[in-house]
Design a protein around this motif. Structure first.
Motif, PDB file in Angstrom:
ATOM      1  N   LEU A   1      27.205  75.602  34.675  1.00  0.00           N
ATOM      2  CA  LEU A   1      27.817  74.280  34.561  1.00  0.00           C
ATOM      3  C   LEU A   1      26.995  73.378  33.648  1.00  0.00           C
ATOM      4  O   LEU A   1      27.549  72.672  32.799  1.00  0.00           O
ATOM      5  CB  LEU A   1      27.966  73.645  35.944  1.00  0.00           C
ATOM      6  N   ALA A   2      25.683  73.419  33.799  1.00  0.00           N
ATOM      7  CA  ALA A   2      24.817  72.600  32.940  1.00  0.00           C
ATOM      8  C   ALA A   2      24.946  73.011  31.480  1.00  0.00           C
ATOM      9  O   ALA A   2      24.996  72.157  30.586  1.00  0.00           O
ATOM     10  CB  ALA A   2      23.367  72.719  33.405  1.00  0.00           C
ATOM     11  N   LEU A   3      25.019  74.304  31.209  1.00  0.00           N
ATOM     12  CA  LEU A   3      25.196  74.774  29.835  1.00  0.00           C
ATOM     13  C   LEU A   3      26.549  74.337  29.261  1.00  0.00           C
ATOM     14  O   LEU A   3      26.636  73.926  28.101  1.00  0.00           O
ATOM     15  CB  LEU A   3      25.070  76.293  29.769  1.00  0.00           C
ATOM     16  N   LEU A   4      27.581  74.426  30.068  1.00  0.00           N
ATOM     17  CA  LEU A   4      28.912  74.011  29.605  1.00  0.00           C
ATOM     18  C   LEU A   4      28.960  72.513  29.327  1.00  0.00           C
ATOM     19  O   LEU A   4      29.506  72.075  28.311  1.00  0.00           O
ATOM     20  CB  LEU A   4      29.974  74.389  30.634  1.00  0.00           C
TER      21      LEU A   4
ATOM     22  N   ILE B   1      29.131  68.018  25.489  1.00  0.00           N
ATOM     23  CA  ILE B   1      28.542  66.776  24.991  1.00  0.00           C
ATOM     24  C   ILE B   1      28.112  66.936  23.531  1.00  0.00           C
ATOM     25  O   ILE B   1      28.351  66.051  22.706  1.00  0.00           O
ATOM     26  CB  ILE B   1      27.358  66.350  25.885  1.00  0.00           C
ATOM     27  N   THR B   2      27.508  68.068  23.199  1.00  0.00           N
ATOM     28  CA  THR B   2      27.092  68.322  21.817  1.00  0.00           C
ATOM     29  C   THR B   2      28.301  68.397  20.889  1.00  0.00           C
ATOM     30  O   THR B   2      28.297  67.810  19.804  1.00  0.00           O
ATOM     31  CB  THR B   2      26.283  69.627  21.737  1.00  0.00           C
ATOM     32  N   ALA B   3      29.341  69.106  21.297  1.00  0.00           N
ATOM     33  CA  ALA B   3      30.533  69.251  20.461  1.00  0.00           C
ATOM     34  C   ALA B   3      31.215  67.909  20.235  1.00  0.00           C
ATOM     35  O   ALA B   3      31.629  67.587  19.115  1.00  0.00           O
ATOM     36  CB  ALA B   3      31.507  70.237  21.104  1.00  0.00           C
ATOM     37  N   VAL B   4      31.332  67.120  21.274  1.00  0.00           N
ATOM     38  CA  VAL B   4      31.951  65.804  21.135  1.00  0.00           C
ATOM     39  C   VAL B   4      31.106  64.906  20.241  1.00  0.00           C
ATOM     40  O   VAL B   4      31.632  64.176  19.400  1.00  0.00           O
ATOM     41  CB  VAL B   4      32.183  65.153  22.521  1.00  0.00           C
ATOM     42  N   GLY B   5      29.815  64.975  20.398  1.00  0.00           N
ATOM     43  CA  GLY B   5      28.923  64.171  19.560  1.00  0.00           C
ATOM     44  C   GLY B   5      29.026  64.548  18.091  1.00  0.00           C
ATOM     45  O   GLY B   5      29.136  63.687  17.218  1.00  0.00           O
ATOM     46  N   LEU B   6      29.002  65.833  17.799  1.00  0.00           N
ATOM     47  CA  LEU B   6      29.081  66.283  16.408  1.00  0.00           C
ATOM     48  C   LEU B   6      30.464  66.043  15.813  1.00  0.00           C
ATOM     49  O   LEU B   6      30.595  65.535  14.697  1.00  0.00           O
ATOM     50  CB  LEU B   6      28.716  67.762  16.312  1.00  0.00           C
TER      51      LEU B   6
END
Length: 64
Positions: free
Chosen positions: A27-30, A35-40
């Motif tokens: 869950l933490a990895l997902l 969050i990374t994908a949305v940020g980028l």
């Protein structure tokens, strides 16, 4: 504090505790990936949107 550490160790020794730990790591990895994908993608999409809006402003400008 020692009681808390002992209870965490007891949960880690049980099979259900191990499975729970694995699911929490997954869950933490997902969540981190989302969050990374949305940020980028958010940064990229904001730049594209601004460029597109600028093109519309110049291309569709009504001459005075």
């Amino acid at each position: 504090m020692k009681a808390f550490v002992n209870s965490v160790r007891a949960v880690a020794r049980e099979e259900e505790g191990v499975a729970l730990t694995e699911y929490l790591i997954l869950l933490a990895l997902l969540v981190g990936g989302v969050i990374t994908a949305v940020g980028l993608a958010g940064t990229y999409l904001a730049a594209v949107w601004t460029a597109w809006a600028g093109w519309f402003t110049t291309a569709l400008a009504v001459p005075a």
